[in-house]
Design an enzyme around this catalytic site. Structure first.
Site, mmCIF file in Angstrom:
data_model
loop_
_atom_site.group_PDB
_atom_site.id
_atom_site.type_symbol
_atom_site.label_atom_id
_atom_site.label_comp_id
_atom_site.label_asym_id
_atom_site.label_seq_id
_atom_site.Cartn_x
_atom_site.Cartn_y
_atom_site.Cartn_z
ATOM 1 C CB CYS A 111 33.585 84.326 34.333
ATOM 2 S SG CYS A 111 34.353 85.878 33.809
ATOM 3 C CG HIS A 151 36.825 81.379 34.765
ATOM 4 N ND1 HIS A 151 36.689 81.689 33.429
ATOM 5 C CD2 HIS A 151 36.929 82.575 35.417
ATOM 6 C CE1 HIS A 151 36.692 82.998 33.274
ATOM 7 N NE2 HIS A 151 36.837 83.557 34.464
ATOM 8 C CG ASN A 187 38.403 86.083 32.114
ATOM 9 O OD1 ASN A 187 37.536 85.363 31.636
ATOM 10 N ND2 ASN A 187 38.271 86.675 33.292
#
Length: 321
Positions: A112, A248, A278
């Site tokens: 990520c 994020h 996500n």
């Protein structure tokens, strides 16, 4: 010499999967997902739609916004954990599609944190004078790695791509980047399928994301707090000097915890997790592009971009837009 953001772009698959849709697949509910993650829906790549397909659309929008073409780019970096192939890299596939012939092109796998890592690498190339126009992309088709019977993971992730064009400029742009990793936490968020390990995907039920969510959450909150302090200290800035937090988009509770650490109102935080889920390395550039195109983020404002991902990896970038 600074790396200045000249243009951004993003792209999402057409298919929308809501929490209600997931209720028919796994033992969960819309309320359960919203309360624990803040997610309402996510996008799912169509059959045959690849990471490079998503990356190409985002990249073309970013190039258009910067007033450039693929032929102008002298470095191309793609952050992804879901490449089309082991090799050639997704960056090389994308380079060919964009007509960016013979510029350096490579992938960065930092889960990520992939876009922040790629942005940091691009910044170093520009500061060193080795590149002047860099295309940085974060793109994922992470839903291809999900176990749709595991309600702890399948509700979290989505597909998408975001991109930014960085150009060399004497005016302030990226002020600093900070990237870190700690492989000691690797087993908390991982897959158990690889090439050299000899584990075949079919033996493990496919390529699947494995996550110990509560432990990941605790480490993420503490780690992001530290990187915020590190970034501000490196630039001799106070929390109040920041205009925007672009984090994020993993979990709304983590985002709120980071905003609290910065004493920032949620009105100063870009949140897309409710619509995107996500999207791993695509998360930060998707949020950045939405913030810019909506007119919320304006030239001259200070942005803190940050991410945390499997590895564990984490990073931040302080940017004057």
């Amino acid at each position: 010499m600074y790396a200045r953001i000249a243009g951004t772009g993003s792209h999402l698959p057409e298919r929308v999967m809501t929490n209600k849709d997931l209720e028919s697949l796994v033992d969960t509910s819309d309320q359960w997902i919203r309360e624990r993650t803040g997610i309402a829906e996510r996008r799912i790549a169509a059959e045959g739609e690849t990471t490079c397909d998503l990356a190409e659309q985002a990249a073309r929008k970013a190039l258009d916004a910067a007033g450039l073409t693929g032929a102008d780019i002298d470095l191309l970096i793609v952050g992804t954990t879901t490449p089309d192939l082991v090799f050639p890299s997704t960056a090389c596939l994308l380079q060919h599609r964009l007509g960016a012939a013979e510029c350096a092109a490579f992938d960065v796998n930092a889960a990520c944190s992939g876009f922040i890592y790629a942005m940091s690498v691009a910044d170093q190339f520009i500061r060193a004078g080795s590149a002047s126009k860099v295309l940085v992309v974060g793109a994922e088709t992470l839903t291809r790695m999900l176990d749709w019977n595991d309600r702890g993971t399948c509700v979290l992730f989505g597909d998408g791509a975001g991109a930014a064009v960085l150009v060399a400029d004497s005016e302030p742009g990226i002020l600093s980047t900070h990237i870190h990793a700690n492989g000691g936490y690797g087993d908390l968020l991982c897959t158990e399928v690889g090439v050299s390990t000899g584990f075949k995907a079919e033996e493990r039920g496919g390529v699947r994301v494995s996550m110990r969510g509560n432990e990941v959450f605790k480490v993420a909150v503490n780690t992001l707090g530290r990187i915020v302090d590190e970034t501000l200290a490196a630039n001799q800035l106070e929390k109040s000097d920041l205009d925007w937090l672009i984090p994020h988009q993993a979990n709304l509770r983590i985002i709120k915890a980071t905003a609290k650490k910065l004493n920032m109102s949620m009105d100063q935080v870009i949140v897309t997790v409710d619509k995107h889920g996500n999207t791993s390395a695509a998360s930060v550039p998707l949020a950045l592009d939405e913030a810019i195109r909506s007119g919320r983020v304006k030239r001259g404002e200070k942005l803190l971009l940050e991410a945390f991902g499997g590895g564990f990896t984490w990073g931040a970038a302080l940017v004057v837009y």
